[in-house]
Design an enzyme around this catalytic site. Structure first.
Site, mmCIF file in Angstrom:
data_model
loop_
_atom_site.group_PDB
_atom_site.id
_atom_site.type_symbol
_atom_site.label_atom_id
_atom_site.label_comp_id
_atom_site.label_asym_id
_atom_site.label_seq_id
_atom_site.Cartn_x
_atom_site.Cartn_y
_atom_site.Cartn_z
ATOM 1 C CB CYS A 238 -0.893 0.030 1.244
ATOM 2 S SG CYS A 238 -2.338 -0.996 1.099
ATOM 3 C CG HIS A 239 1.286 3.637 -3.311
ATOM 4 N ND1 HIS A 239 0.618 2.587 -3.920
ATOM 5 C CD2 HIS A 239 2.391 3.864 -4.050
ATOM 6 C CE1 HIS A 239 1.291 2.207 -4.987
ATOM 7 N NE2 HIS A 239 2.377 2.962 -5.095
ATOM 8 C CG ASP B 198 -9.147 -5.239 23.371
ATOM 9 O OD1 ASP B 198 -8.687 -6.250 23.934
ATOM 10 O OD2 ASP B 198 -8.856 -4.071 23.699
#
Length: 163
Positions: A78-79, A129
């Site tokens: 990914c850029h 979480d």
């Protein structure tokens, strides 16, 4: 250039970050969604703000935003992108599920699909979480790109029946 050619591989067949130097700057958006199935009592605790770890949705919202900004650190090809918007929203889906949506925008040369998917997944994981002490059986499902705009490949809109 052949449209079918895989651009993530170099001449040696090894992975590479795609060269986006010549791509046109356009406004690009992406929306992703996820569904978290849980016990009805868990959803009630979230809704009423009674989870011991704090405001589940506020923490998940911030986590999703932070994740969108860190996507290029997590996904190797990914850029890094200059994000102009990250919005995380939640909606109840009956008595047993929470829907999470992430919308990400940029004005750049490559799209933000991965940022939206990373944001929605991280927000869902954060809900898990924060609630796992009372409901370890939660199920994160249907993570998907819902829509995207901009870029040379044009717009995409997932049919709701596909989820």
């Amino acid at each position: 250039m052949d449209e079918k050619k895989l651009t993530h591989f170099n001449e040696q067949g090894r992975a590479q970050m795609v060269d986006v130097t010549q791509k046109e700057v356009t406004k690009r958006t992406a929306t992703a969604s996820a569904r978290i199935e849980m016990q009805p009592e868990t959803l009630t605790l979230i809704r009423e703000g009674k989870m011991k770890k704090g405001d589940v949705l506020a923490v998940a919202q911030v986590a999703g935003i932070m994740a969108a900004k860190k996507t290029s650190d997590l996904i190797p090809m990914c850029h890094p992108l200059p994000l102009t918007k990250v919005d995380i929203s939640f909606a109840e889906d009956g008595e047993r599920a929470l829907l999470v949506h992430a919308t990400v925008a940029t004005t750049y040369v490559t799209g933000v699909e991965m940022e939206a998917l990373t944001a929605v997944t991280t927000a869902a994981l954060t809900v898990y979480d924060m609630c796992k002490a009372v409901d370890k059986g939660m199920l994160i499902q249907n993570v998907a790109l819902v829509a995207k705009t901009g870029g040379k490949n044009g717009d995409f809109l997932r049919e709701e029946a596909a989820l």
